[in-house]
Design an enzyme around this catalytic site. Structure first.
Site, PDB file in Angstrom:
ATOM      1  N   CYS A  37      -2.867   1.587  -4.071  1.00  0.00           N
ATOM      2  CA  CYS A  37      -1.598   2.241  -4.704  1.00  0.00           C
ATOM      3  C   CYS A  37      -1.625   2.666  -5.917  1.00  0.00           C
ATOM      4  CB  CYS A  37      -0.404   1.792  -4.127  1.00  0.00           C
ATOM      5  SG  CYS A  37      -0.017   0.067  -4.825  1.00  0.00           S
TER       6      CYS A  37
ATOM      7  N   CYS B  86       2.602   1.459  -7.611  1.00  0.00           N
ATOM      8  CA  CYS B  86       2.987   0.094  -7.521  1.00  0.00           C
ATOM      9  C   CYS B  86       3.640  -0.510  -8.792  1.00  0.00           C
ATOM     10  CB  CYS B  86       2.050  -0.891  -6.892  1.00  0.00           C
ATOM     11  SG  CYS B  86       1.230  -0.293  -5.430  1.00  0.00           S
TER      12      CYS B  86
ATOM     13  N   CYS C  94       0.809  -1.206  -0.031  1.00  0.00           N
ATOM     14  CA  CYS C  94      -0.012  -0.042  -0.170  1.00  0.00           C
ATOM     15  C   CYS C  94       0.816   1.208   0.101  1.00  0.00           C
ATOM     16  CB  CYS C  94      -1.059  -0.077   1.234  1.00  0.00           C
ATOM     17  SG  CYS C  94      -0.382   0.070   2.773  1.00  0.00           S
TER      18      CYS C  94
END
Length: 142
Positions: A90, A94, A16
């Protein structure tokens, strides 16, 4: 069915943005429910300095201690080493690698919320971890 000793244990990475709430709770649940049958990693694209204290409190209520964990920065190496990568809000921050098993868990962010709001997030994460373990054919440890 248990995982044979000769079978390598899977590595699961939870990601996250801040690595201070959702991903830390998920890592704590997976470690608690799977023990050493799964290697557990967590990281964030922009990690905070410390874990959300309300997330720590919510997990402690269930007997899962994440108080001594610390947020870590997401690295390409962590993604490459993982069999399963689970992102939590995210978005494009990510890292994505083709060929990996990816899941995106849409969960409320516990940041800035009180314990009454964090408990349902904690409980939803636990249910998702139990489903993940079932999909990996790893029984929940008592």
């Amino acid at each position: 069915m248990t995982t044979p000793a000769s079978t390598p244990r899977p590595t699961v990475l939870f990601v996250c943005v801040h690595n201070a709430g959702r991903s830390q709770m998920a890592a704590g649940w997976l470690q608690h429910l799977a023990g050493d049958r799964v290697e557990v990693l967590s990281a964030g694209s922009a990690p905070k300095d410390q874990i959300n204290p309300v997330a720590v409190e919510a997990m402690a209520e269930q007997g899962v201690d994440i108080a001594h964990n610390s947020p870590k920065v997401l690295t390409d190496e962590a993604v490459e080493a993982s069999d399963v990568v689970i992102t939590m809000g995210c978005g494009d921050a990510c890292t994505f690698y083709p060929g990996k098993r990816y899941e995106d868990w849409q969960l409320d962010d516990p940041a800035g919320q009180g314990i009454e709001s964090v408990r349902p997030i904690r409980d939803e994460i636990k249910a998702r971890i139990e489903g993940l373990l079932a999909s990996l054919d790893i029984p929940v440890q008592a």
